[in-house]
Design a protein around this motif. Structure first.
Motif, PDB file in Angstrom:
ATOM      1  N   HIS A  98       1.471  -6.466  -5.974  1.00 10.64           N
ATOM      2  CA  HIS A  98       1.638  -6.754  -4.544  1.00 10.64           C
ATOM      3  C   HIS A  98       1.712  -8.264  -4.324  1.00 10.64           C
ATOM      4  O   HIS A  98       2.522  -8.742  -3.522  1.00 10.64           O
ATOM      5  N   GLU A  99       0.872  -8.999  -5.031  1.00  9.53           N
ATOM      6  CA  GLU A  99       0.902 -10.463  -4.943  1.00  9.53           C
ATOM      7  C   GLU A  99       2.276 -10.994  -5.384  1.00  9.53           C
ATOM      8  O   GLU A  99       2.821 -11.930  -4.788  1.00  9.53           O
ATOM      9  N   THR A 100       2.851 -10.365  -6.424  1.00  4.20           N
ATOM     10  CA  THR A 100       4.183 -10.754  -6.897  1.00  4.20           C
ATOM     11  C   THR A 100       5.242 -10.476  -5.838  1.00  4.20           C
ATOM     12  O   THR A 100       6.209 -11.233  -5.692  1.00  4.20           O
ATOM     13  N   ASP A 108       5.305  -4.823   1.228  1.00  3.49           N
ATOM     14  CA  ASP A 108       4.657  -4.497  -0.057  1.00  3.49           C
ATOM     15  C   ASP A 108       3.741  -5.614  -0.562  1.00  3.49           C
ATOM     16  O   ASP A 108       3.185  -5.504  -1.652  1.00  3.49           O
ATOM     17  N   SER A 109       3.584  -6.663   0.208  1.00  6.80           N
ATOM     18  CA  SER A 109       2.796  -7.823  -0.245  1.00  6.80           C
ATOM     19  C   SER A 109       1.301  -7.677   0.007  1.00  6.80           C
ATOM     20  O   SER A 109       0.516  -8.500  -0.450  1.00  6.80           O
ATOM     21  N   PHE A 110       0.921  -6.643   0.763  1.00  3.25           N
ATOM     22  CA  PHE A 110      -0.467  -6.587   1.245  1.00  3.25           C
ATOM     23  C   PHE A 110      -1.204  -5.338   0.774  1.00  3.25           C
ATOM     24  O   PHE A 110      -2.235  -4.974   1.320  1.00  3.25           O
ATOM     25  N   GLY A 111      -0.650  -4.668  -0.257  1.00  2.30           N
ATOM     26  CA  GLY A 111      -1.333  -3.495  -0.788  1.00  2.30           C
ATOM     27  C   GLY A 111      -0.574  -2.218  -0.482  1.00  2.30           C
ATOM     28  O   GLY A 111       0.443  -2.223   0.215  1.00  2.30           O
ATOM     29  N   SER A 152      -0.617   1.610   1.082  1.00  2.46           N
ATOM     30  CA  SER A 152      -1.396   2.333   2.101  1.00  2.46           C
ATOM     31  C   SER A 152      -1.813   3.735   1.663  1.00  2.46           C
ATOM     32  O   SER A 152      -2.828   4.239   2.130  1.00  2.46           O
ATOM     33  N   SER A 153      -1.052   4.376   0.750  1.00  3.06           N
ATOM     34  CA  SER A 153      -1.507   5.707   0.338  1.00  3.06           C
ATOM     35  C   SER A 153      -2.660   5.599  -0.664  1.00  3.06           C
ATOM     36  O   SER A 153      -3.636   6.332  -0.578  1.00  3.06           O
ATOM     37  N   ARG A 154      -2.548   4.638  -1.605  1.00  3.10           N
ATOM     38  CA  ARG A 154      -3.632   4.487  -2.598  1.00  3.10           C
ATOM     39  C   ARG A 154      -4.770   3.590  -2.082  1.00  3.10           C
ATOM     40  O   ARG A 154      -5.834   3.521  -2.683  1.00  3.10           O
ATOM     41  N   ILE A 155      -4.499   2.887  -0.993  1.00  2.00           N
ATOM     42  CA  ILE A 155      -5.472   1.908  -0.447  1.00  2.00           C
ATOM     43  C   ILE A 155      -5.930   0.964  -1.563  1.00  2.00           C
ATOM     44  O   ILE A 155      -7.119   0.808  -1.845  1.00  2.00           O
ATOM     45  N   ASP A 156      -4.944   0.359  -2.230  1.00  4.51           N
ATOM     46  CA  ASP A 156      -5.277  -0.575  -3.299  1.00  4.51           C
ATOM     47  C   ASP A 156      -4.411  -1.837  -3.208  1.00  4.51           C
ATOM     48  O   ASP A 156      -3.477  -1.905  -2.404  1.00  4.51           O
TER      49      ASP A 156
END
Length: 406
Positions: A234-236, A220-223, A225-229
């Motif tokens: 994610h940074e947290t 979950d750290s890299f964005g 995948s369904s919303r492509i955001d």
């Protein structure tokens, strides 16, 4: 209120409150009821913008910032909360001992009450204290300064390098759409498929069963995948993954400097590449009144790096030469440079909050203000934290009650 009053530019040429044009305030003047700058708490000539959404509700719908910017001023209550909040303090991370109870982490936050429970808990305070400790570890250091680099840090760097290499191997699909290239989903699927094997590269034998708990934070750290955001949530998660490693003693206190100057810097390289190559949408932005479309931590760590710097002041972000020559050494300047590359138009219009912060007299004040703001604007926001995961290493109070009652 007249729209113009939402902006107060801190550039030395036009700022009534820039350090060149007003005398230094005495410590007692902090208590005088002067209007303060949007979120950062510096004095300003203008009143604060009016509130635009209610406490605890999601922000207004996101409008792409690279389109003509619209103003979504921050909530007045939030601004007050930031100014009045105590500055978060560094904490030591307690290392877990056997028997281990690693578990699949799950979402636990659905309301402002849940958030309060988390922040009142030892886990909530300690996680924020870990972020502060990371910030302090880089204080006064350039990125290139030598630091203790353990074999674990080397492995984490090689894992991030592998993820960077995958971007080169998975080119963006040829699409007309401006945001959200579907090739990112292929990259993310490869990440999910390989993440457990990547964790086993550095976990000692007795901690290998922790993958069930730490892999979800990592993926979950890299964005999304369904919303492509990608956004500060994610940074947290990346910070939470590092915190889990610290809880297990895989990362030690003497590694913190390298965690920021090597691992976090490499993570930013990867994230900026993902953002540019796959046109990731900013997740849950506050419009132009957000700090940055994607990131928060580079500004926390970057302001800490610059505390006590002889020549560079917060207003130095307006100096092109300084940005060009020092962005590779200072995370804060790199963040500003990146924004200037990807956004068009005057900096004060597309990034008014960072523009405001440039009028704060010292980096120390910037750093403490950003730490307070991170807690209020990221860790206390339901739309962000409803996706946050809780397991055995990062516990939620509800979870404690369940464990205690069994």
């Amino acid at each position: 209120m007249d729209q113009d009053h939402h902006h107060h530019h801190h550039h030395p040429d036009n700022c009534p409150n820039s350090p060149e044009t007003h005398s230094p305030r005495s410590p007692s003047s902090d208590t005088i009821n002067v209007p303060t700058c949007c979120k950062c708490g510096a004095p300003t000539a203008f009143a604060a913008p009016p509130p635009s959404w209610s406490e605890g509700s999601p922000p207004p719908n996101y409008r792409p910032i690279r389109a003509p910017a619209i103003n979504l001023p921050p909530n007045n209550n939030t601004q007050q909360a930031i100014i009045l909040a105590p500055v978060p303090q560094a904490q030591k991370v307690p290392v877990v001992t056997p028997p281990f109870h690693f578990q699949t982490p799950s979402k636990r936050i659905q309301s402002p009450d849940d958030i309060r429970h988390f922040h009142d808990s030892d886990s909530g305070k300690n996680f924020l204290g870990f972020v502060v400790a990371l910030s302090e570890s880089i204080r006064g250091h350039k990125i290139s300064d030598p630091c203790h680099q353990s074999s674990t840090i080397d492995t984490l760097l090689s894992i991030l390098q592998t993820l960077i290499q995958w971007v080169d191997e998975i080119p963006p699909a040829q699409l007309a759409s401006r945001y959200g290239n579907v090739a990112y989903r292929t990259w993310h699927a490869r990440l999910v498929e390989n993440s457990e094997a990547l964790m086993l590269q550095f976990l000692p034998d007795d901690l290998q069963s922790s993958t069930i708990e730490i892999v979800p934070y990592f993926t979950d750290s890299f964005g999304n995948s369904s919303r492509i955001d990608f956004g500060t949530g994610h940074e947290t998660n990346f910070a939470a993954w590092l915190y889990c490693l610290a809880r297990m003693g895989v990362i030690k206190e003497e590694d913190y400097h390298a965690v920021v100057a090597r691992v976090f810097v490499k993570y930013l390289d990867l994230m900026r590449k993902l953002q540019l190559v796959y046109s990731l949408e900013p997740a849950g932005s506050h419009g132009v009144w957000g700090l940055d479309d994607y990131h928060f931590m580079p500004f926390i760590f970057g302001s800490s790096q610059l505390i006590g710097h002889k020549y560079m002041k917060p207003k130095s972000i307006h100096n092109e030469d300084i940005l060009e020559n020092f962005s590779n050494e200072y995370l804060y300047l790199a963040g500003i440079s990146f924004i200037r590359k990807v956004k068009k138009g005057p900096f004060s219009e597309h990034s008014p909050l960072l523009d405001d912060i440039s009028g704060v007299p010292t980096w120390n004040k910037v750093n403490s203000g950003l730490l307070k703001m991170y807690k209020v604007e990221v860790l206390e926001k339901v739309p962000i934290m409803q996706h946050f995961l809780f397991g055995w290493l990062i516990r939620c109070l509800h979870l404690l009650f369940e464990v205690n009652s069994t």
